[in-house]
Write a protein that holds these residues in place. Structure first.
Motif, mmCIF file in Angstrom:
data_model
loop_
_atom_site.group_PDB
_atom_site.id
_atom_site.type_symbol
_atom_site.label_atom_id
_atom_site.label_comp_id
_atom_site.label_asym_id
_atom_site.label_seq_id
_atom_site.Cartn_x
_atom_site.Cartn_y
_atom_site.Cartn_z
ATOM 1 N N ASP A 109 29.360 43.735 46.538
ATOM 2 C CA ASP A 109 29.948 44.942 47.146
ATOM 3 C C ASP A 109 30.829 45.718 46.174
ATOM 4 O O ASP A 109 31.505 46.669 46.545
ATOM 5 N N GLY A 110 30.876 45.293 44.899
ATOM 6 C CA GLY A 110 31.642 46.021 43.891
ATOM 7 C C GLY A 110 33.049 45.501 43.687
ATOM 8 O O GLY A 110 33.726 45.894 42.729
ATOM 9 N N THR A 111 33.505 44.632 44.547
ATOM 10 C CA THR A 111 34.846 44.075 44.377
ATOM 11 C C THR A 111 34.807 42.946 43.353
ATOM 12 O O THR A 111 33.734 42.416 43.022
ATOM 13 N N THR A 112 35.970 42.602 42.837
ATOM 14 C CA THR A 112 36.064 41.486 41.896
ATOM 15 C C THR A 112 36.801 40.336 42.546
ATOM 16 O O THR A 112 37.624 40.523 43.441
ATOM 17 N N MET A 113 36.502 39.171 42.080
ATOM 18 C CA MET A 113 37.111 37.965 42.653
ATOM 19 C C MET A 113 37.173 36.897 41.575
ATOM 20 O O MET A 113 36.276 36.814 40.725
ATOM 21 N N THR A 114 38.215 36.083 41.571
ATOM 22 C CA THR A 114 38.275 34.966 40.629
ATOM 23 C C THR A 114 37.357 33.853 41.122
ATOM 24 O O THR A 114 37.029 33.760 42.314
ATOM 25 N N LEU B 219 31.326 26.200 27.884
ATOM 26 C CA LEU B 219 32.551 26.094 28.666
ATOM 27 C C LEU B 219 33.315 27.410 28.600
ATOM 28 O O LEU B 219 33.341 28.076 27.552
ATOM 29 N N SER B 220 33.931 27.768 29.713
ATOM 30 C CA SER B 220 34.657 29.041 29.764
ATOM 31 C C SER B 220 35.945 28.957 28.946
ATOM 32 O O SER B 220 36.500 27.877 28.726
ATOM 33 N N GLN B 221 36.405 30.112 28.499
ATOM 34 C CA GLN B 221 37.642 30.162 27.707
ATOM 35 C C GLN B 221 38.878 30.120 28.599
ATOM 36 O O GLN B 221 39.958 29.770 28.140
ATOM 37 N N ALA B 222 38.729 30.496 29.876
ATOM 38 C CA ALA B 222 39.863 30.522 30.799
ATOM 39 C C ALA B 222 39.593 29.612 31.985
ATOM 40 O O ALA B 222 38.457 29.178 32.226
ATOM 41 N N GLY B 223 40.663 29.322 32.752
ATOM 42 C CA GLY B 223 40.524 28.501 33.934
ATOM 43 C C GLY B 223 39.919 29.262 35.096
ATOM 44 O O GLY B 223 39.773 30.502 35.063
ATOM 45 N N ALA B 224 39.562 28.536 36.173
ATOM 46 C CA ALA B 224 38.876 29.134 37.314
ATOM 47 C C ALA B 224 39.709 30.216 37.991
ATOM 48 O O ALA B 224 39.159 31.179 38.537
ATOM 49 N N ASN B 225 41.043 30.106 37.947
ATOM 50 C CA ASN B 225 41.874 31.122 38.600
ATOM 51 C C ASN B 225 42.141 32.334 37.717
ATOM 52 O O ASN B 225 42.814 33.272 38.130
ATOM 53 N N LYS B 226 41.622 32.320 36.484
ATOM 54 C CA LYS B 226 41.779 33.459 35.580
ATOM 55 C C LYS B 226 40.438 34.131 35.272
ATOM 56 O O LYS B 226 40.394 35.159 34.593
ATOM 57 N N LEU B 227 39.361 33.528 35.741
ATOM 58 C CA LEU B 227 38.023 34.084 35.490
ATOM 59 C C LEU B 227 37.604 34.954 36.682
ATOM 60 O O LEU B 227 37.563 34.471 37.813
ATOM 61 N N SER B 228 37.301 36.222 36.407
ATOM 62 C CA SER B 228 36.887 37.132 37.474
ATOM 63 C C SER B 228 35.438 37.550 37.293
ATOM 64 O O SER B 228 34.918 37.579 36.166
ATOM 65 N N PHE B 229 34.773 37.860 38.403
ATOM 66 C CA PHE B 229 33.406 38.367 38.331
ATOM 67 C C PHE B 229 33.212 39.378 39.456
ATOM 68 O O PHE B 229 33.981 39.413 40.425
ATOM 69 N N SER B 230 32.182 40.208 39.315
ATOM 70 C CA SER B 230 31.929 41.272 40.296
ATOM 71 C C SER B 230 31.047 40.765 41.418
ATOM 72 O O SER B 230 30.014 40.119 41.182
ATOM 73 N N MET B 231 31.458 41.092 42.654
ATOM 74 C CA MET B 231 30.655 40.743 43.829
ATOM 75 C C MET B 231 29.624 41.838 44.057
ATOM 76 O O MET B 231 29.663 42.913 43.444
#
Length: 910
Positions: free
Chosen positions: A320-325, A306-318
């Protein structure tokens, strides 16, 4: 005996097998792991009972055994997946090759009734899972290569010869029995959730909360009897994760209602997240996505953590190099705005993060972890059935199994005789030993009835005197006040007086805080006693609050290990206004902890134990292993042995050893300790002459080993006992018995994964109420060594205890080694007698007392560690690599404190 339509018809006149056939055979060429059966016993009162076994025929044609290799596979695939792959292979990929169908054990073995038409001895197939759809990235389903290789041809004639006592229990026989087990399990494994030997249906379920429900299951196993092949059927219990939304399951586990209770922003503690993660890690979940074809697809995944943070606080790289929660991704890319974006996410095997609200739990998933302690009672209530109800459930299971409708059972030529019902066998009810109490008893001897007796008008055989003792109360004073404490003291003193213990009332009563340093508190209580009485206390009575397990562990550590003072813990809720019967049971424990003896078997009724010309030491040995996944923890071994001539007074030795090591590594030093203590006691306490103190016989009961480990006991443990004897310059004759009660047995041999039936899964059922005890069970002392016993080796089943709740389980005894040349009658009556000297009760117990004690000593191994030390027994300290495990073992060895010398000669474990 055969009959039309392949059924076996048994007349009631054939219930008693003609054992002269077996006994008259020349068995000189038969090799056995244990002792060959010397005779069948004759003692006791004959009685006919039912057992949960059904007779089956053995296939007449050859069975072909194939080895299975599935690749690519970095790690072992779950049996559910491998079964699905083989099903796909047989039904869709090459149905013409696999007609009639083969049977598969979910691991390495396939058995076929016909030789598969391969060009060579092996063939490889490409197989995909039928329900795998293209992933969101557009990749096709994974291709598995399955290679089958012919490794053996099995002639079923070996089974005919084996059950008739004409062949040895060798690898060929083991593989043939394995094949039959796989045959009967194939159809249920394809139709129901399963766990190797049991499968489960939702026909009978119970919701127990915490995201769990119980399903009724059925255990089945083929095993040989004497002159017949049997299928043993029993009921079992499966703990299942509840189907439906994963979010709902998680909320139920943490006992919350609103989904935001799983949000770190709303105060969801990290320790609770880890506890939840341990509970659901490995669970299969279903997620829905839109594939390249524009269609919705349901994808099964495995939840890793399970993640340590909620879905709106977890970011990952797309890409195209951009990040998104994660929350933005599901809203913008997949058009799935989240209802609860603050809630944590599930991380699956691929590393992807998926919001809990988008995950579903499919039905029929076994929870393969320890049941939460607070749910144990629910499980026991569901699993416990009275004998007649259990027998009916077993009969219901036969209709679910429906052997006659299984294409696999039919194709292999097995015909199961269900029409005659459970097998009827000849048993005997042994005469219980006469028990002897002490001087002053109105009734100095007693013969137990249905495995029970009472202490009315009886004095202990050797009661102790206690004039210095203290009471330490860890319950809040408003719940357990001074009057409550005085009532407890008065009740305990009164009961002690009734059984002969001299216990004077104490004035030393203190209330302490369980959050404090327990050792310092106990020492202070002892010092107060020493200051006024001139000596420290002989006994510390501790009153525990509800949920006081940690306090209990600390009390036992400082009492048994550090201070060397006997301790007796009482729950405040139990001793508050307790009745005399409660304190009478407490007296049983206190007396032996301080060196007394409660009762002994009358010498005339157990001559095997009390023969003065053959002094005998009886030992019980056991090992306890850490729970699955607890790689950082060691195993613990215990050896218990009597020191007195009446086999009623025992001492113990315990050791730390390599995790999951089945054989007792330090048995030599442990045996030497028990043997030397035996000789010392006989000389010092019983006044035996120095040349007559050594035992002439060792009877060694070994618990905790399966059939596949019998040979290891003989090759590894027996020499260690002999070495201990050589060191002490004694030469007793040794008898080794393995006693099994708790486990189904599974073991492997060579390349074939062999599954045998549990010799402890047999249950006894009386034929009528007149032949049952008050609980509806067979009477204590019911013994069976025919029909369902081993065709060639010396074994027997003994149900030594009276029934209470549910259906009693007989213990199974296998005689591995016997220099004393005991008869079947001698070992059965001896074992039954030893079930009556368990000091903590006035009932016979299910296994011999020294084995029971060894089990207790193992389970209390953690008491040897300083509660304020660095050794961690918590659930979070379990996942370690190999190097860490070795280091952890060494840490456990160093931290293991020996018993205080004053306790090493006493039954501190009572």
């Amino acid at each position: 005996m055969s009959a039309p339509a392949g059924l076996i018809y048994l007349s009631t006149s054939l219930i008693a097998t003609d054992y002269s056939i077996v006994s008259s055979l020349s068995t000189a060429h038969i090799t056995t792991v244990g002792v060959k059966r010397p005779d069948f016993s004759t003692g006791g009162t004959p009685v006919t009972i039912q057992v949960n076994s059904f007779q089956t025929t053995v296939p007449n044609s050859k069975i072909y055994h194939y080895d299975v290799v599935i690749s690519p596979s970095e790690k072992t695939l779950p049996a559910r997946m491998t079964m699905a792959l083989i099903r796909r292979l047989q039904f869709d990929i090459a149905p013409q090759l696999f007609t009639p169908r083969c049977v598969y054990d979910g691991r390495k073995n396939i058995f076929s009734i016909h030789k598969l038409k391969f060009d060579t001895g092996s063939q490889e197939f490409d197989v995909t899972l039928a329900d795998e759809s293209p992933s969101a990235s557009g990749k096709g389903p994974k291709v598995y290569k399955i290679k089958l290789t012919l490794v053996a041809e099995i002639n079923p004639e070996v089974l005919h010869r084996f059950i008739e006592g004409k062949a040895s229990h060798d690898n060929t026989v083991l593989t043939a029995i394995t094949a039959l087990n796989v045959v009967i399990r194939m159809q249920p494994s394809l139709s129901y959730p399963f766990n190797v030997r049991s499968f489960f249906t939702d026909r009978e379920t119970k919701d127990i909360g915490a995201g769990l429900e119980l399903w009724r299951g059925y255990f089945q196993s083929v095993r040989p009897g004497i002159g017949k092949m049997l299928i043993n059927v029993d009921i079992s219990t499966g703990t299942m994760y509840k189907k439906g939304p994963l979010l709902r399951l998680c909320l139920e586990y943490i006992k919350k209602d609103h989904p935001n209770a799983l949000s770190p922003l709303s105060g969801f503690p990290d320790r609770e997240r880890l506890r939840l993660q341990r509970f659901i890690s490995g669970i299969r979940i279903l997620t829905t996505h839109v594939g390249p074809d524009g269609q919705k697809h349901t994808t099964p995944r495995v939840l890793k953590k399970l993640s340590q943070a909620g879905a709106n606080k977890l970011s990952f790289s797309m890409r195209d190099g951009t990040t998104m929660t994660v929350a933005d991704y599901f809203r913008q890319t997949l058009n799935k705005p989240l209802q609860f974006p603050d809630v944590i996410c599930a991380e699956v095997g691929s590393g992807a993060l998926i919001p809990l609200e988008l995950c579903d739990v499919p039905p029929g998933q076994l929870m393969r972890k320890q049941v939460p302690p607070e749910k144990t009672k629910d499980v026991l209530d569901f699993a416990t059935k009275k004998p007649l109800d259990r027998l009916q459930s077993i009969k219901n299971g036969i209709s679910v199994l429906d052997y006659g409708q299984s294409e696999y059972v039919r194709q292999f030529g097995m015909n199961v005789n269900c029409a005659m019902g459970p097998l009827k066998v000849q048993a005997r009810v042994l005469k219980p030993p006469v028990l002897k109490y002490g001087p002053g008893s109105r009734q100095p001897t007693i013969t137990p009835r249905d495995g029970a007796w009472n202490m009315v008008d009886k004095k202990f055989f050797k009661p102790v005197s206690i004039d210095r003792w203290v009471v330490v109360v860890y319950e809040q004073q408003r719940r357990f006040n001074a009057q409550s404490a005085q009532d407890m003291i008065n009740g305990l003193c009164s009961s002690c007086r009734d059984v002969g213990i001299k216990l004077t009332p104490t004035q030393f009563i203190t209330w302490e805080n369980g959050q404090g340093r327990i050792g310092d508190q106990l020492r202070a209580a002892g010092a107060a006693c020493a200051q006024k009485m001139g000596k420290g206390p002989q006994l510390i009575v501790v009153i525990l609050p509800e949920g006081g397990n940690d306090i209990y562990t600390s009390v036992k550590h400082f009492g048994d290990i550090t201070m060397g003072v006997a301790t007796q813990c009482l729950k405040s809720s139990k001793c508050y206004r307790a009745k005399p019967q409660y304190y009478a049971n407490v007296c049983l424990k206190i007396n032996v902890k301080l060196g007394g003896i409660n009762t002994i078997p009358d010498p005339s009724s157990v001559s095997v134990l009390t023969d003065p010309h053959n002094p005998t030491i009886v030992m019980g040995a056991d090992i306890i292993h850490p729970a699955p996944g607890s790689d950082g923890r060691p195993s613990f071994a215990a050896l218990v042995g009597n020191v007195d001539s009446d086999t009623a007074k025992y001492i113990a030795a315990s050791r730390v050893q390599t995790s999951r090591q089945e054989m007792i590594e330090e048995l030599e030093s442990m045996s030497e300790h028990c043997l030397s203590m035996y000789m010392r006691y006989r000389q010092m306490a019983e006044g035996k002459a120095s040349g007559t103190t050594a035992p002439k016989r060792i009877i060694f009961y070994r618990d905790g080993v399966s059939e596949g480990q019998f040979k290891q006991v003989l090759e590894q443990e027996l020499p260690l006992i002999r070495k201990a004897c050589a060191t002490l310059k004694i030469n007793p004759k040794i008898t080794i018995l393995v006693v099994g009660k708790r486990h189904h047995v599974r073991y492997g041999r060579s390349s074939c994964y062999v599954i045998t039936s549990s010799l402890t899964s047999s249950r006894f059922f009386p034929m009528s109420e007149r032949e049952a005890d008050r609980s509806g069970n067979c009477r204590a002392g019911t013994v069976v060594d025919r029909d369902v016993a081993h065709p060639t080796e010396f074994d027997f089943y003994l149900q030594a205890h009276g029934g209470l709740l549910g259906t009693s389980r007989p213990a199974h005894y296998s005689v591995l080694y016997d220099e004393n040349n005991f008869s079947a009658d001698a070992l059965q009556s001896l074992s039954f007698a030893l079930c009556h000297v368990y000091a903590r009760s006035t009932r016979s117990v299910s296994i011999p007392a020294p084995v029971y004690y060894a089990d207790i000593v193992c389970s209390r191994a953690k008491n040897h560690y300083d509660p304020q030390g660095t050794v961690d027994f918590s659930d979070s300290a379990t996942q370690v690599d190999e190097g860490q495990a070795a280091s952890s073992l060494e840490q456990f060895r160093r931290g293991f404190k020996p018993l205080h010398q004053s306790q090493s000669t006493l039954m501190y474990f009572s």
